[in-house]
Design a protein around this motif. Structure first.
Motif, PDB file in Angstrom:
ATOM      1  N   ASP A 197      -7.310   5.492  -0.732  1.00 17.29           N
ATOM      2  CA  ASP A 197      -7.720   5.167   0.634  1.00 17.29           C
ATOM      3  C   ASP A 197      -6.603   5.533   1.598  1.00 17.29           C
ATOM      4  O   ASP A 197      -5.599   4.827   1.708  1.00 17.29           O
ATOM      5  CB  ASP A 197      -8.048   3.671   0.723  1.00 17.29           C
ATOM      6  N   LEU A 198      -6.765   6.655   2.313  1.00 13.56           N
ATOM      7  CA  LEU A 198      -5.705   7.107   3.222  1.00 13.56           C
ATOM      8  C   LEU A 198      -5.610   6.211   4.457  1.00 13.56           C
ATOM      9  O   LEU A 198      -4.657   6.300   5.221  1.00 13.56           O
ATOM     10  CB  LEU A 198      -5.947   8.554   3.651  1.00 13.56           C
TER      11      LEU A 198
ATOM     12  N   LEU B  36       7.916  15.334  -2.169  1.00 15.34           N
ATOM     13  CA  LEU B  36       8.598  15.568  -3.444  1.00 15.34           C
ATOM     14  C   LEU B  36       8.089  16.852  -4.092  1.00 15.34           C
ATOM     15  O   LEU B  36       8.880  17.657  -4.586  1.00 15.34           O
ATOM     16  CB  LEU B  36       8.367  14.380  -4.392  1.00 15.34           C
ATOM     17  N   LEU B  37       6.773  17.042  -4.040  1.00  9.06           N
ATOM     18  CA  LEU B  37       6.181  18.246  -4.628  1.00  9.06           C
ATOM     19  C   LEU B  37       6.727  19.501  -3.941  1.00  9.06           C
ATOM     20  O   LEU B  37       7.131  20.463  -4.600  1.00  9.06           O
ATOM     21  CB  LEU B  37       4.665  18.188  -4.488  1.00  9.06           C
ATOM     22  N   CYS B  38       6.768  19.463  -2.606  1.00  4.92           N
ATOM     23  CA  CYS B  38       7.252  20.635  -1.870  1.00  4.92           C
ATOM     24  C   CYS B  38       8.728  20.895  -2.154  1.00  4.92           C
ATOM     25  O   CYS B  38       9.143  22.048  -2.289  1.00  4.92           O
ATOM     26  CB  CYS B  38       7.031  20.446  -0.368  1.00  4.92           C
TER      27      CYS B  38
ATOM     28  N   TYR C  13       1.469   6.503   3.167  1.00  2.00           N
ATOM     29  CA  TYR C  13       2.888   6.864   3.118  1.00  2.00           C
ATOM     30  C   TYR C  13       3.235   7.488   1.775  1.00  2.00           C
ATOM     31  O   TYR C  13       3.911   8.519   1.718  1.00  2.00           O
ATOM     32  CB  TYR C  13       3.772   5.631   3.359  1.00  2.00           C
ATOM     33  N   TYR C  14       2.731   6.875   0.687  1.00  2.00           N
ATOM     34  CA  TYR C  14       3.097   7.406  -0.624  1.00  2.00           C
ATOM     35  C   TYR C  14       2.443   8.758  -0.900  1.00  2.00           C
ATOM     36  O   TYR C  14       3.016   9.578  -1.622  1.00  2.00           O
ATOM     37  CB  TYR C  14       2.804   6.387  -1.722  1.00  2.00           C
ATOM     38  N   VAL C  15       1.275   8.993  -0.319  1.00  2.00           N
ATOM     39  CA  VAL C  15       0.671  10.320  -0.458  1.00  2.00           C
ATOM     40  C   VAL C  15       1.569  11.366   0.207  1.00  2.00           C
ATOM     41  O   VAL C  15       1.857  12.422  -0.361  1.00  2.00           O
ATOM     42  CB  VAL C  15      -0.752  10.352   0.154  1.00  2.00           C
ATOM     43  N   CYS C  16       2.049  11.038   1.408  1.00  2.00           N
ATOM     44  CA  CYS C  16       2.945  11.964   2.113  1.00  2.00           C
ATOM     45  C   CYS C  16       4.252  12.139   1.347  1.00  2.00           C
ATOM     46  O   CYS C  16       4.772  13.252   1.215  1.00  2.00           O
ATOM     47  CB  CYS C  16       3.254  11.442   3.523  1.00  2.00           C
TER      48      CYS C  16
ATOM     49  N   LEU D 141       7.455   1.805   9.055  1.00  2.00           N
ATOM     50  CA  LEU D 141       6.595   2.562   8.156  1.00  2.00           C
ATOM     51  C   LEU D 141       5.932   3.721   8.896  1.00  2.00           C
ATOM     52  O   LEU D 141       5.869   4.841   8.401  1.00  2.00           O
ATOM     53  CB  LEU D 141       5.544   1.633   7.545  1.00  2.00           C
ATOM     54  N   THR D 142       5.451   3.441  10.115  1.00  2.00           N
ATOM     55  CA  THR D 142       4.818   4.498  10.922  1.00  2.00           C
ATOM     56  C   THR D 142       5.826   5.604  11.223  1.00  2.00           C
ATOM     57  O   THR D 142       5.539   6.785  11.074  1.00  2.00           O
ATOM     58  CB  THR D 142       4.313   3.904  12.252  1.00  2.00           C
ATOM     59  N   LEU D 143       7.024   5.183  11.639  1.00  2.00           N
ATOM     60  CA  LEU D 143       8.066   6.158  11.963  1.00  2.00           C
ATOM     61  C   LEU D 143       8.381   7.022  10.748  1.00  2.00           C
ATOM     62  O   LEU D 143       8.455   8.248  10.840  1.00  2.00           O
ATOM     63  CB  LEU D 143       9.337   5.432  12.443  1.00  2.00           C
ATOM     64  N   PHE D 144       8.542   6.375   9.601  1.00  2.00           N
ATOM     65  CA  PHE D 144       8.958   7.147   8.434  1.00  2.00           C
ATOM     66  C   PHE D 144       7.817   7.978   7.849  1.00  2.00           C
ATOM     67  O   PHE D 144       8.071   9.000   7.200  1.00  2.00           O
ATOM     68  CB  PHE D 144       9.619   6.251   7.386  1.00  2.00           C
ATOM     69  N   THR D 145       6.578   7.578   8.079  1.00  2.00           N
ATOM     70  CA  THR D 145       5.468   8.440   7.668  1.00  2.00           C
ATOM     71  C   THR D 145       5.584   9.760   8.413  1.00  2.00           C
ATOM     72  O   THR D 145       5.477  10.844   7.842  1.00  2.00           O
ATOM     73  CB  THR D 145       4.116   7.774   7.987  1.00  2.00           C
ATOM     74  N   ARG D 146       5.833   9.634   9.728  1.00  2.00           N
ATOM     75  CA  ARG D 146       6.004  10.821  10.550  1.00  2.00           C
ATOM     76  C   ARG D 146       7.189  11.660  10.070  1.00  2.00           C
ATOM     77  O   ARG D 146       7.118  12.890   9.975  1.00  2.00           O
ATOM     78  CB  ARG D 146       6.239  10.352  11.992  1.00  2.00           C
ATOM     79  N   ILE D 147       8.291  10.969   9.749  1.00  2.00           N
ATOM     80  CA  ILE D 147       9.487  11.672   9.282  1.00  2.00           C
ATOM     81  C   ILE D 147       9.200  12.444   8.002  1.00  2.00           C
ATOM     82  O   ILE D 147       9.539  13.623   7.883  1.00  2.00           O
ATOM     83  CB  ILE D 147      10.648  10.668   9.059  1.00  2.00           C
ATOM     84  N   VAL D 148       8.533  11.782   7.053  1.00  2.00           N
ATOM     85  CA  VAL D 148       8.269  12.430   5.772  1.00  2.00           C
ATOM     86  C   VAL D 148       7.385  13.663   5.964  1.00  2.00           C
ATOM     87  O   VAL D 148       7.622  14.716   5.378  1.00  2.00           O
ATOM     88  CB  VAL D 148       7.623  11.425   4.791  1.00  2.00           C
TER      89      VAL D 148
END
Lengths: 307, 312
Positions: B155-156, B171-173, B163-166, B33-40
């Motif tokens: 709550d970030l 998606l928005l971008c 993760y979902y905020v990122c 999850l940490t890795l993919f947060t960074r990826i996103v």
């Protein structure tokens, strides 16, 4: 006054160091039209080679010569194996490919020499201070850098302006297709230019080594400075590289020395001490940006059909 | 129906990214999850760079500066006790847009290799500013003790929520980029890459179009910077170092320039590759470096080219 003279000499010394790095870079850029980010890696390899070879050969001079030869050979191998294939590609590919080479060289150095930095010991006869003017003492080693820098600049001047190879180099910077069409072995010329550039980068790295430390990534920040120099000087112009290198060396050194004091005249002491150091390291990039906007072709433009 | 293949691949990629928190939880490998947060987050930066680099042909070698501006906006605001996202985020976005506008207007007066160098110069300018200012940590950086607050609604601090905020930001971008690329405005940007003279003869002020694209890309990357600062709870000049700008370029080119699938796929590929190689050997860069060189020599279109068919 003493302080001013010291700073002036330091500025000239930094400028000449930058010139050694920029001379090779500008030739490679001007003639082969290659943006070579890995030039800083050659600077690093030169310093590392010198640090171990001076110990192994038990002689400073022999070690330095061997390190220069070693880096020049590495440059030849690099040019023939990889970079030659990059010349016809666009600048984006150059940036990517040579960026990859930086990663490779950093890691290769870590494998061979370990992650800890090294020191290059200065021989006793270059240690200590010398009185350059009555009452003004200056480190002998830094003075030696200035002398070596001036000698190399003279050597390059003679090489580029008064020899056959130099004529080909100048012609190549203006129009490489044409000199190829005239029957010059262009591949060999490229290899020669690249290896000379590699040796000059190594010399810069070796000369900087005792002042800074020999460490991984040491070439990365100074490489960007060298790019600033060649852009201001005019891509492909050795003379431009010399003038711009001295300019940048002086601006950087003088800025660090005097800008905080100057700012104190305008702002409060606290504001000056905060902005002074930041502003002085930003200044050279401001100068470069100003040059690119007002005179993008540089101080001594090399006439060229490309770019 | 290669166009469909590309669409399906992009959709699968995005759905896959959306499922990451569930996958990470079910296999009990929370590091994922940490890795993919960074990826996103970095994918957002890569998409923004692709807008100007891939679609616009503007080779920016200083794009990481906007990661830094967004990041420092969050860090400096938090340092002074302002934690609300309503304060931090608009400041970060506005600062990125403004810096993009000013430097973009200057950079776009140059072309080719000079554009590469001047974008680099401006990012170095900010890099040394961040190194020089002691009040905000200079070289050591600044620790952010509390993530942006969103009025108690989101709550970030919660990893999955963050993760979902990122993910939603990505998606928005992507949606924005997709709309831009297909709009008349986007057509001008892409046409100016191929033949600027022709457009100017047609009476189109290409520089203005380019500048707007540059500002949009700057702002988008500023958003990535804001998220990245919240992710690492730390900012430092390393965010802006020129090698970071190089990393962003690699992501775009590895995935495929001038496509929307490319920057996302490239970011995943590069970061996962780093992760995998580093478990095999600590000297993984000795493998990655030559791979990049080979890519520069032989790639045509990056990962995206594997899908075949026309671009976009």
């Amino acid at each position: 006054m003493t302080f001013f003279l010291e700073q002036l000499l330091n500025g000239v010394q930094l400028g000449l160091l930058l010139f050694l790095l920029a001379a090779g870079l500008t030739l490679v850029f001007g003639i082969m039209d290659l943006v070579n980010l890995a030039h800083g890696s050659l600077y690093m390899v030169g310093a590392y080679l010198a640090a171990s070879l001076t110990v192994m050969l038990k002689s400073f001079v022999l070690g330095v010569i061997a390190a220069l030869a070693g880096t020049a050979l590495l440059g030849i191998a690099l040019e023939m194996l990889a970079l030659r294939r990059l010349y016809p590609r666009d600048h984006l590919d150059h940036v990517l490919g040579t960026f990859g080479l930086i990663l490779f060289f950093n890691e290769a150095v870590r494998l061979i020499w370990g992650a800890a930095g090294m020191t290059l010991a200065v021989p006793p006869y270059l240690n200590g201070l010398v009185e350059v003017l009555p009452g003004v003492a200056y480190p002998i080693y830094r003075l030696a850098i200035i002398i070596a820098g001036v000698l190399v600049a003279l050597f390059l001047y003679v090489l580029v302006q008064h020899t056959r190879v130099g004529m080909l180099i100048r012609a190549g910077a203006s129009n490489r297709e044409m000199i190829g069409a005239l029957g010059v072995n262009i591949n060999r010329l490229y290899t020669i230019v690249f290896s000379v550039g590699a040796a000059l980068a190594a010399l810069a790295g070796i000369m900087a080594a005792p002042i800074l430390t020999v460490q991984i990534g040491m070439g990365e920040n100074i490489l960007i400075l060298a790019f600033v120099v060649i852009v201001i000087g005019g891509i492909g112009s050795v003379r431009g590289a010399l003038v711009a290198a001295l300019l940048i060396g002086l601006i950087d050194t003088m800025g660090r020395a005097y800008l905080p004091d100057l700012l104190r005249l305008i702002f409060t002491a606290r504001a000056a001490s905060v902005t002074g150091p930041a502003l002085s390291s930003m200044m050279i990039y401001l100068v470069m940006a100003a040059f690119l906007i007002v005179r993008p072709e540089g101080l001594f433009p090399v006439p060229s059909a490309r770019r | 129906m290669t166009l469909n293949r590309r669409l399906i691949a992009t959709a699968l990629l995005l759905v896959g990214l959306g499922l990451i928190p569930i996958i990470a939880k079910s296999i009990g490998y929370l590091f994922l999850l940490t890795l993919f947060t960074r990826i996103v987050i970095l994918a957002i930066a890569a998409v923004s760079l692709d807008l100007i680099l891939g679609f616009g042909g503007m080779i920016s070698f200083g794009h990481a500066v906007f990661l830094g501006i967004g990041g420092y906006a969050v860090g400096i605001a938090a340092h002074h006790g302002y934690y609300s996202a309503l304060v931090q985020w608009p400041i970060g976005l506005a600062a990125s847009a403004l810096f993009g506008l000013i430097t973009g207007a200057l950079c776009l007066r140059t072309r080719g290799v000079y554009f590469i160098m001047i974008t680099l110069a401006f990012s170095q300018l900010v890099y040394f500013l961040s190194v020089g200012i002691d009040s905000y940590g200079s070289d050591d950086g600044l620790t952010i003790y509390k993530r942006s607050t969103m009025g108690g609604l989101i709550d970030l601090g919660n990893k999955t929520t963050f993760y979902y905020v990122c993910y939603a930001s990505l998606l928005l971008c992507l949606f924005l980029a997709w709309r831009i690329v297909r709009s008349p405005f986007g057509r001008v940007i892409q046409a100016a890459r191929s033949n600027e003279n022709r457009l100017q003869v047609l009476g189109i002020a290409t520089d203005r179009y380019r500048l707007v694209a540059y500002v949009i890309a700057s702002t988008m990357c500023g958003l990535a910077g804001i998220l990245l600062a919240n992710h690492t709870d730390f900012i430092s000049p390393a965010l802006i170092h020129w090698t970071r700008s190089g990393d962003l370029m690699i992501m775009v080119v590895l995935g495929g320039m001038g496509t929307l699938f490319g920057p996302v796929a490239g970011t995943i590929a590069l970061l996962v590759l780093e992760e995998v190689l580093s478990t095999i050997t600590e000297h993984w860069m000795i493998v990655l470096g030559p791979l990049l060189l080979l890519m520069a020599l032989f790639k045509r279109g990056g990962l995206s080219a594997l899908l075949g068919g026309r671009k976009a």
